[in-house]
Design a protein around this motif. Sequence first.
Motif, PDB file in Angstrom:
ATOM      1  N   SER A  60       0.928  -1.515   0.198  1.00  0.00           N
ATOM      2  CA  SER A  60      -0.112   0.093  -0.382  1.00  0.00           C
ATOM      3  C   SER A  60       0.380   1.182  -0.105  1.00  0.00           C
ATOM      4  CB  SER A  60      -0.778  -0.009   1.128  1.00  0.00           C
ATOM      5  OG  SER A  60       0.007   0.452   2.232  1.00  0.00           O
TER       6      SER A  60
ATOM      7  N   GLU B  60      10.685   3.130   5.156  1.00  0.00           N
ATOM      8  CA  GLU B  60      11.202   1.235   5.628  1.00  0.00           C
ATOM      9  C   GLU B  60      12.074   1.315   6.340  1.00  0.00           C
ATOM     10  OE1 GLU B  60       8.737  -0.894   4.578  1.00  0.00           O
ATOM     11  OE2 GLU B  60      10.327  -2.279   6.370  1.00  0.00           O
TER      12      GLU B  60
ATOM     13  N   ARG C 153      13.656  -7.413   1.726  1.00  0.00           N
ATOM     14  CA  ARG C 153      13.044  -8.916   2.720  1.00  0.00           C
ATOM     15  C   ARG C 153      12.238  -9.777   3.175  1.00  0.00           C
ATOM     16  NH1 ARG C 153       8.417  -7.204   1.686  1.00  0.00           N
ATOM     17  NH2 ARG C 153       6.915  -5.414   3.344  1.00  0.00           N
TER      18      ARG C 153
ATOM     19  N   LYS D 230       8.662 -11.583   4.329  1.00  0.00           N
ATOM     20  CA  LYS D 230       7.478 -11.454   4.228  1.00  0.00           C
ATOM     21  C   LYS D 230       6.474 -12.299   4.423  1.00  0.00           C
ATOM     22  CE  LYS D 230       4.029  -8.174   5.293  1.00  0.00           C
ATOM     23  NZ  LYS D 230       4.043  -7.445   6.125  1.00  0.00           N
TER      24      LYS D 230
ATOM     25  N   GLY E  15       1.398 -15.706   2.232  1.00  0.00           N
ATOM     26  CA  GLY E  15       0.987 -16.746   1.062  1.00  0.00           C
ATOM     27  C   GLY E  15       1.477 -16.656  -0.374  1.00  0.00           C
TER      28      GLY E  15
ATOM     29  N   GLY F 194       0.205 -15.112  -2.569  1.00  0.00           N
ATOM     30  CA  GLY F 194      -0.938 -15.964  -3.827  1.00  0.00           C
ATOM     31  C   GLY F 194      -1.293 -14.471  -3.893  1.00  0.00           C
TER      32      GLY F 194
ATOM     33  N   ARG G  77       6.494 -12.910  -1.204  1.00  0.00           N
ATOM     34  CA  ARG G  77       7.204 -11.305  -0.959  1.00  0.00           C
ATOM     35  C   ARG G  77       8.831 -10.157  -1.254  1.00  0.00           C
ATOM     36  NH1 ARG G  77       2.208  -8.446   1.719  1.00  0.00           N
ATOM     37  NH2 ARG G  77       3.634  -6.939   1.381  1.00  0.00           N
TER      38      ARG G  77
ATOM     39  N   VAL H 241       9.745   4.810  11.569  1.00  0.00           N
ATOM     40  CA  VAL H 241       9.600   6.172  11.883  1.00  0.00           C
ATOM     41  C   VAL H 241       9.193   5.657  13.130  1.00  0.00           C
ATOM     42  CG1 VAL H 241       6.830   7.532  11.548  1.00  0.00           C
ATOM     43  CG2 VAL H 241       8.492   6.690   9.413  1.00  0.00           C
TER      44      VAL H 241
ATOM     45  N   ASP I 119      -3.746  -2.773   5.368  1.00  0.00           N
ATOM     46  CA  ASP I 119      -3.623  -3.369   6.531  1.00  0.00           C
ATOM     47  C   ASP I 119      -3.513  -2.324   7.407  1.00  0.00           C
ATOM     48  OD1 ASP I 119      -3.578  -5.848   5.296  1.00  0.00           O
ATOM     49  OD2 ASP I 119      -2.183  -6.725   6.781  1.00  0.00           O
TER      50      ASP I 119
ATOM     51  N   ILE J  28      -2.814  -8.433  -0.022  1.00  0.00           N
ATOM     52  CA  ILE J  28      -1.884  -7.501  -1.722  1.00  0.00           C
ATOM     53  C   ILE J  28      -3.373  -6.507  -2.536  1.00  0.00           C
ATOM     54  CG2 ILE J  28      -0.264  -8.004  -2.078  1.00  0.00           C
ATOM     55  CD1 ILE J  28       0.195 -10.848  -1.555  1.00  0.00           C
TER      56      ILE J  28
HETATM   57  C1  LIG Z   1       0.481 -16.163   6.569  1.00  0.00           C
HETATM   58  C2  LIG Z   1      -0.429 -14.754   5.685  1.00  0.00           C
HETATM   59  C3  LIG Z   1      -0.358 -15.037   4.609  1.00  0.00           C
HETATM   60  C4  LIG Z   1      -1.287 -13.611   3.566  1.00  0.00           C
HETATM   61  N1  LIG Z   1      -0.948 -14.564   2.382  1.00  0.00           N
HETATM   62  C5  LIG Z   1      -1.753 -13.802   1.760  1.00  0.00           C
HETATM   63  C6  LIG Z   1      -2.342 -13.799   0.213  1.00  0.00           C
HETATM   64  O1  LIG Z   1      -1.686 -15.132   0.066  1.00  0.00           O
HETATM   65  N2  LIG Z   1      -2.372 -12.876  -0.585  1.00  0.00           N
HETATM   66  C7  LIG Z   1      -3.055 -11.160   0.027  1.00  0.00           C
HETATM   67  O2  LIG Z   1      -3.168 -10.912  -1.142  1.00  0.00           O
HETATM   68  N3  LIG Z   1      -2.642 -11.223   1.075  1.00  0.00           N
HETATM   69  C8  LIG Z   1      -1.872 -12.041   2.056  1.00  0.00           C
HETATM   70  N4  LIG Z   1      -1.956 -11.951   3.127  1.00  0.00           N
HETATM   71  C9  LIG Z   1      -2.330 -10.517   3.638  1.00  0.00           C
HETATM   72  C10 LIG Z   1      -1.181  -9.369   3.035  1.00  0.00           C
HETATM   73  O3  LIG Z   1       0.230  -9.505   3.336  1.00  0.00           O
HETATM   74  C11 LIG Z   1      -1.282  -7.487   3.441  1.00  0.00           C
HETATM   75  O4  LIG Z   1      -2.213  -7.286   3.238  1.00  0.00           O
HETATM   76  C12 LIG Z   1      -0.104  -6.735   3.455  1.00  0.00           C
HETATM   77  O5  LIG Z   1       1.231  -7.294   3.119  1.00  0.00           O
HETATM   78  C13 LIG Z   1      -0.697  -5.585   3.260  1.00  0.00           C
HETATM   79  O6  LIG Z   1       0.009  -4.940   2.501  1.00  0.00           O
HETATM   80  P1  LIG Z   1       0.439  -2.816   3.599  1.00  0.00           P
HETATM   81  O7  LIG Z   1       1.221  -2.706   2.401  1.00  0.00           O
HETATM   82  O8  LIG Z   1      -0.823  -3.361   4.526  1.00  0.00           O
HETATM   83  O9  LIG Z   1       1.033  -3.812   4.645  1.00  0.00           O
HETATM   84  P2  LIG Z   1       2.627  -4.827   4.965  1.00  0.00           P
HETATM   85  O10 LIG Z   1       3.186  -5.714   3.994  1.00  0.00           O
HETATM   86  O11 LIG Z   1       2.675  -5.606   5.811  1.00  0.00           O
HETATM   87  O12 LIG Z   1       3.807  -3.152   4.164  1.00  0.00           O
HETATM   88  C14 LIG Z   1       4.277  -2.957   5.579  1.00  0.00           C
HETATM   89  C15 LIG Z   1       5.243  -2.447   5.519  1.00  0.00           C
HETATM   90  O13 LIG Z   1       5.911  -0.717   6.236  1.00  0.00           O
HETATM   91  C16 LIG Z   1       7.317  -1.143   7.148  1.00  0.00           C
HETATM   92  N5  LIG Z   1       6.992  -0.561   8.372  1.00  0.00           N
HETATM   93  C17 LIG Z   1       6.147  -0.509   9.757  1.00  0.00           C
HETATM   94  N6  LIG Z   1       6.229  -0.235  10.337  1.00  0.00           N
HETATM   95  C18 LIG Z   1       7.229   0.973  10.221  1.00  0.00           C
HETATM   96  C19 LIG Z   1       7.469   1.894  10.614  1.00  0.00           C
HETATM   97  N7  LIG Z   1       7.684   2.066  11.922  1.00  0.00           N
HETATM   98  N8  LIG Z   1       8.434   2.704  10.152  1.00  0.00           N
HETATM   99  C20 LIG Z   1       9.367   2.803   8.413  1.00  0.00           C
HETATM  100  N9  LIG Z   1       7.996   0.939   8.314  1.00  0.00           N
HETATM  101  C21 LIG Z   1       7.781   1.070   8.783  1.00  0.00           C
HETATM  102  C22 LIG Z   1       7.406  -2.470   7.363  1.00  0.00           C
HETATM  103  O14 LIG Z   1       8.342  -3.375   7.752  1.00  0.00           O
HETATM  104  C23 LIG Z   1       7.110  -3.426   5.675  1.00  0.00           C
HETATM  105  O15 LIG Z   1       7.870  -3.083   4.602  1.00  0.00           O
HETATM  106  C24 LIG Z   1      -1.720 -12.037   4.635  1.00  0.00           C
HETATM  107  C25 LIG Z   1      -0.865 -12.669   4.777  1.00  0.00           C
HETATM  108  C26 LIG Z   1      -0.606 -13.607   6.352  1.00  0.00           C
HETATM  109  C27 LIG Z   1      -0.058 -12.611   8.145  1.00  0.00           C
END
Ligand SMILES: Cc1cc2nc3c(=O)[nH]c(=O)nc-3n(C[C@H](O)[C@H](O)[C@H](O)COP(=O)(O)OP(=O)(O)OC[C@H]3O[C@@H](n4cnc5c(N)ncnc54)[C@H](O)[C@@H]3O)c2cc1C
Length: 410
Positions: A15, A34, A40, A42, A45, A47, A102, A126, A292, A305
């Motif tokens: 996101s 980041e 890194r 992550k 799944g 998918g 990932r 942050v 998320d 994702i």
């Molecule tokens: C076991 C498991 C399986 C999953 N399988 C799937 C799947 O197969 N398909 C799917 O679509 N979704 C899946 N998901 C859900 C998916 O992983 C998340 O919905 C997705 O990663 C959300 O993206 P995001 O950018 O919101 O957050 P994230 O991907 O969590 O990215 C957040 C980023 O922010 C960084 N960060 C956090 N705090 C700070 C801070 N204070 N300062 C700087 N950086 C920071 C982190 O290091 C990270 O890189 C799964 C989740 C889990 C737990």
Amino acid sequence: MSTEVDVAVVGGGPSGAAAAHLLASRGHSVIVCEKKSFPREKTCGDGLTPRAVKMLEVMGLGAKLDTWEKVKGLRVHASGRTLALPWPELDDFPGFGLVKPRRELDQIVLDNAEVAGAKVLYKTQVVEPLWDDGVVQGVVAKRDGDTETIRSKWVVCAEGAATKFSRLLGRERDLGYPMGLAIRQYFRSPMEHSGWFEAYLEVRSGPRALPGYGWVFPVGDGTVNAGVGLLSSYGGWRSVNLHDLQNNFISILPAEWEVNPGTVCSKPRAGRLFMGASVWPPHGPGFVLTGDAAGMINPCNGEGIAYGYETGRIAGRHLDEALRGGSSSSLDGYTRELEDVYGPYYRLGRKFVAMLGHPVLMEKFVSMAMHSKPVMSFALTMLGNLEDERVHGAGQRGMKFMKKLAELKP
Ligand SMILES: Cc1cc2nc3c(=O)[nH]c(=O)nc-3n(C[C@H](O)[C@H](O)[C@H](O)COP(=O)(O)OP(=O)(O)OC[C@H]3O[C@@H](n4cnc5c(N)ncnc54)[C@H](O)[C@@H]3O)c2cc1C
């Protein structure tokens, strides 16, 4: 050290990268902080449904996808039966899904934002927002022991399920909403090129059936990603050991798949899934939350994702308008758009998840549905939120009808 930009983005996952890409493409100065160095690991799944593939194409990454492991649909296993369900043929979505670890995917998408002009600061955590008269005007970050102040007109909180920064913004997940818990591992397996997402709808802890599913996704590099997820709508979820659940799950897989303790090639990793728009409202003075961090995972299938990419881009559009002086500075338009786009469907999803929280109901529902391929095909379209603009076919008519119902009765 102090820097000044239009937008500071907290987190370089799907996101954050999507928001940064859109804003940088429209000429705004953007810094992504980041906390990890990339690539890194992550917990995921890996998918990507047609919904996520569409977003990658929108972000200009279509050419890259050709070499990734393509998935033609979902093969569902339950009640002693197996049903192969190809993705529905739709105008608005590609006809295939993908699997991409990932570790690689997030690097590619964040690099894409960097190429568009965003500045990415790795290993930069942050630690707090910068407040100015009740409005967030930037962030304070730590890198290599140094403190950096980044002043910005707007802040995007894309920290995922970390929650620390969101709490400082006064936003927390509504505990009344369902949450997912999931665990995954990589295994060497001949299923690496199966071409299907394999889903097991019967998750058990001892004799108990639990609401959730197990998956085996083909990575295409000699390994599969196998894991299991559980819904918190099951009252006893706190007493479930996810590692035991994973071991139980892999023990029921067909021996020829070779997904077993002898083929493990990574440690099990578990995480939480914030779903159903459970952090509300996802905006405040000077900031928005995406992915998320806003609890935007689809409650029906645990997919996050695609919703990370989508909400990142929607946030980017509203910030772009605000920066051009065209919209209200409170960004409530972002929250309204999320409600319009996802509200009815997520309400439906929360009801569905609450129903699945009753194991007996869940078992009955699954065993009935597994006797009808049309019912399961509709379930794939519905649970994957694959709605076409155009009304065509029974699946799309059913989907639109269900959404209308959810609009009528919040
Ligand atoms: C076991 C498991 C399986 C999953 N399988 C799937 C799947 O197969 N398909 C799917 O679509 N979704 C899946 N998901 C859900 C998916 O992983 C998340 O919905 C997705 O990663 C959300 O993206 P995001 O950018 O919101 O957050 P994230 O991907 O969590 O990215 C957040 C980023 O922010 C960084 N960060 C956090 N705090 C700070 C801070 N204070 N300062 C700087 N950086 C920071 C982190 O290091 C990270 O890189 C799964 C989740 C889990 C737990």
